[in-house]
Design an enzyme around this catalytic site. Structure first.
Site, PDB file in Angstrom:
ATOM      1  N   HIS A 184      23.165  48.299  -1.207  1.00 27.03           N
ATOM      2  CA  HIS A 184      21.752  47.952  -1.135  1.00 27.03           C
ATOM      3  C   HIS A 184      21.300  47.293  -2.428  1.00 27.03           C
ATOM      4  O   HIS A 184      21.684  47.697  -3.524  1.00 27.03           O
ATOM      5  CB  HIS A 184      20.904  49.203  -0.861  1.00 27.03           C
ATOM      6  N   HIS A 185      20.461  46.262  -2.288  1.00 33.91           N
ATOM      7  CA  HIS A 185      19.965  45.526  -3.451  1.00 33.91           C
ATOM      8  C   HIS A 185      19.062  46.401  -4.322  1.00 33.91           C
ATOM      9  O   HIS A 185      18.849  46.106  -5.506  1.00 33.91           O
ATOM     10  CB  HIS A 185      19.204  44.282  -2.989  1.00 33.91           C
ATOM     11  N   ALA A 186      18.528  47.470  -3.771  1.00 37.02           N
ATOM     12  CA  ALA A 186      17.729  48.389  -4.578  1.00 37.02           C
ATOM     13  C   ALA A 186      18.594  49.096  -5.617  1.00 37.02           C
ATOM     14  O   ALA A 186      18.094  49.578  -6.639  1.00 37.02           O
ATOM     15  CB  ALA A 186      17.042  49.430  -3.682  1.00 37.02           C
ATOM     16  N   ASN A 227      17.980  46.356 -11.160  1.00 41.03           N
ATOM     17  CA  ASN A 227      17.787  44.933 -10.920  1.00 41.03           C
ATOM     18  C   ASN A 227      17.171  44.244 -12.134  1.00 41.03           C
ATOM     19  O   ASN A 227      16.139  44.677 -12.654  1.00 41.03           O
ATOM     20  CB  ASN A 227      16.878  44.736  -9.700  1.00 41.03           C
ATOM     21  N   GLY A 254      17.800  45.156   3.293  1.00 37.63           N
ATOM     22  CA  GLY A 254      17.796  44.860   1.868  1.00 37.63           C
ATOM     23  C   GLY A 254      19.149  44.959   1.206  1.00 37.63           C
ATOM     24  O   GLY A 254      19.235  44.875  -0.025  1.00 37.63           O
TER      25      GLY A 254
END
Length: 576
Positions: free
Chosen positions: A137-139, A332, A21
């Protein structure tokens, strides 16, 4: 301590033994002076950045039994030297060698016991420049937040004094399991029906796909009853019902299969002014032209592999919904559209028109529902259920076609030139991620007067990825020819490539690079530790060895003197 949002968790759940991710950015900088030390400069600046930016110092803490979404906790044992690393590319330092190093790094899962980011200073590039690969990380952040972080990391001019100064910060001790369980129980008590309604919605969609009308109707009725019991308004229900991805399968392509842990990465660039010329010539937007360029390249690639389907391909297009007024910028804020790519059309100009129509239709269908709505499925579902759903998708990747073929993202970057500790940022190339069933991602990023294409794929599903990225540049030329528009700037030749493993070699366009390569090879080939011969051995070594037999004998004498001394003398035969 702060709980992850549903959308943050959805990116965290992408982490498996073969999917990841995290998203990445590859920055290419010049070298302001011969004695410039990029690693020390990056480490010193990141040390200050950590004290100011929460995403760089927080790690994930899971809820026991995965009863609820995890939490962010600031790392009390933060180790800067773990996160900032120094590596090099072997000579000649070609673009494909750099890309191979990038592919290996992004093909490794991140350690959740630490903050979810890494920075790699990469030296040894053929033209004397250096690279910085930032893996996050996209989180933790989305693409727009990454641009904000890039501006904080860089300067506006070579001689600009960086204003940020280190400040004191303190980590948090993770809460006990008992505290985490109490929090989870409270959240479950506040939302007793929502998880059930989500499950019924999943059952309804699966039943629709399988043609089980009776089961679908029963799930819908039960879900509506629970909605009435929780006093959910019709308006909210209708808005949420709009957030549906296509459940019909997209046409098959070579990369729409389950992926391995290994990646392949390729990159090319063009002048932003050229794409603007095509925008004016076709009457579309810049994004329409980018989508058409990607469409034409994919079409040509599939034709060459005798794999072009009759139906148009389908792309997921991430869209930022940031307003600039967010209280918390480090989360996000994204939505997504699904649009058809007119790969069934052989006219490049018509493809631009059809891409524009497809994007408008996608926007009307989805109405750019906010990220909160898109993340509700994970907000109110147990992570156990969400994880099981991810595993199910992985298992079905080779049995059922994915509803999308490819992810295409166009991220606008800074227009003004940026600098880091006196080094000019020459290029910023995006390096995204892939997932099971969608083994190809095309991300485009603008910076200054250039547009960079970054393609990442499964290593085996698209073995000739460099050819595919070259086809994007070929499609730009095809559009200029079809429209009769004039180039705003000449297309630069592809960067130098060493070649091999499906990559065609490309000679350096600058003759000075050849001298740099030879110099770097001499440095690599010279011994790092001086070789000295002990004095006693030197006395025994003969000055010259005239024959091979003498040389072999001399070597044996130096290497194993004791064994030779212990050997018995051969018995001479008596002459007859």
């Amino acid at each position: 301590m702060k709980q992850l949002t549903g959308l943050d968790l959805s990116f965290l759940l992408m982490d498996t033994d073969h999917t990841y991710g995290h998203v990445n950015g590859l920055s290419i900088y010049d070298r302001p002076s011969k004695d410039f030390d990029p690693f020390t400069a990056v480490r010193d600046r990141m040390k200050v950045m950590v004290s100011h930016l929460e995403p760089l110092r927080r790690k994930v803490v899971e809820v026991p039994l995965s009863l609820d979404r995890p939490y962010w906790v600031e790392d009390a044992n933060f180790d800067l030297d773990y996160h900032v690393r120094h590596i090099g590319v072997a000579p000649p330092g070609a673009a494909d060698q750099l890309a191979e190093q990038v592919a290996r790094i992004v093909g490794r899962k991140m350690d959740r016991e630490r903050p979810l980011w890494e920075a790699y200073v990469i030296e040894g590039l053929a033209d004397g420049r250096w690279a910085l690969l930032q893996k996050t990380h996209h989180a933790t952040i989305d693409g727009a937040a990454g641009v904000i972080m890039l501006k904080l990391f860089t300067d506006e001019a070579r001689d600009t004094e960086w204003k940020l100064e280190a400040r004191e910060w303190f980590g948090e001790e993770p809460p006990s399991d008992a505290d985490m369980l109490l929090r989870a129980i409270k959240n479950i008590a506040l939302n007793p029906f929502r998880g059930t309604r989500l499950g019924l919605r999943i059952v309804r969609d699966l039943a629709d796909t399988a043609g089980l009308t009776d089961l679908s109707q029963l799930a819908t009725q039960t879900r509506d009853t629970l909605g009435a019991l929780t006093n959910q308004s019709d308006g909210k229900a209708k808005a949420r019902s709009k957030v549906n991805l296509p459940i019909t399968p997209a046409p098959p392509t070579p990369w729409n299969k389950s992926v391995s842990p290994h990646r392949r990465f390729a990159m090319r660039s063009t002048a932003l002014a050229n794409l603007k010329q095509l925008k004016n010539a076709t009457g579309g937007t810049l994004n329409d032209v980018v989508m058409a360029v990607c469409t034409g390249a994919l079409r040509q690639y599939l034709i060459e592999h005798d794999a072009l389907p009759d139906a148009p391909l389908r792309a997921m297009v991430p869209v930022s919904i940031r307003t600039g007024k967010e209280e918390d910028p480090w989360t996000n804020r994204v939505s997504a559209l699904v649009a058809e790519l007119p790969t069934d059309c052989d006219d490049p100009v018509e493809r631009v028109s059809r891409c524009r129509e497809a994007m408008m239709a996608a926007k009307n269908q989805f109405d750019l529902i906010p990220a909160e709505a898109l993340g509700q499925s994970v907000d109110y579902a147990s992570p156990v259920v969400a994880t099981a759903a991810i595993r199910l998708v992985s298992q079905l990747a080779d049995r059922v076609n994915s509803p999308i073929n490819v992810v295409i993202s166009n991220v606008p970057g800074p227009r003004e030139p940026l600098y880091f500790a006196g080094a000019k940022l020459d290029a910023y190339i995006p390096v995204s991620t892939i997932s099971d069933g969608v083994g190809l991602n095309i991300t485009v990023h603008s910076y200054g007067d250039r547009m960079d294409f970054g393609l990442i794929s499964d290593r085996d599903l698209v073995p000739d990825l460099w050819h595919l990225v070259d086809l994007h540049i070929d499609e730009i030329a095809r559009l200029f020819e079809a429209t009769g528009a004039e180039w705003a700037a000449p297309q630069p030749p592809p960067p130098m490539r060493k070649g091999g493993d499906g990559v065609a070699p490309v000679a350096p366009s600058n003759p000075d690079v050849t001298d740099r390569i030879e110099a770097s090879r001499k440095v690599v080939e010279s011994p790092s530790v001086p070789v000295t011969v002990p004095a006693k051995t030197r006395k025994k070594t003969k000055k010259k060895t005239k024959t091979k037999k003498a040389a072999k004998k001399s070597t044996a004498t130096r290497a194993t003197p004791k064994k030779r001394a212990s050997k018995k003398k051969p018995v001479r035969k008596k002459s007859s």
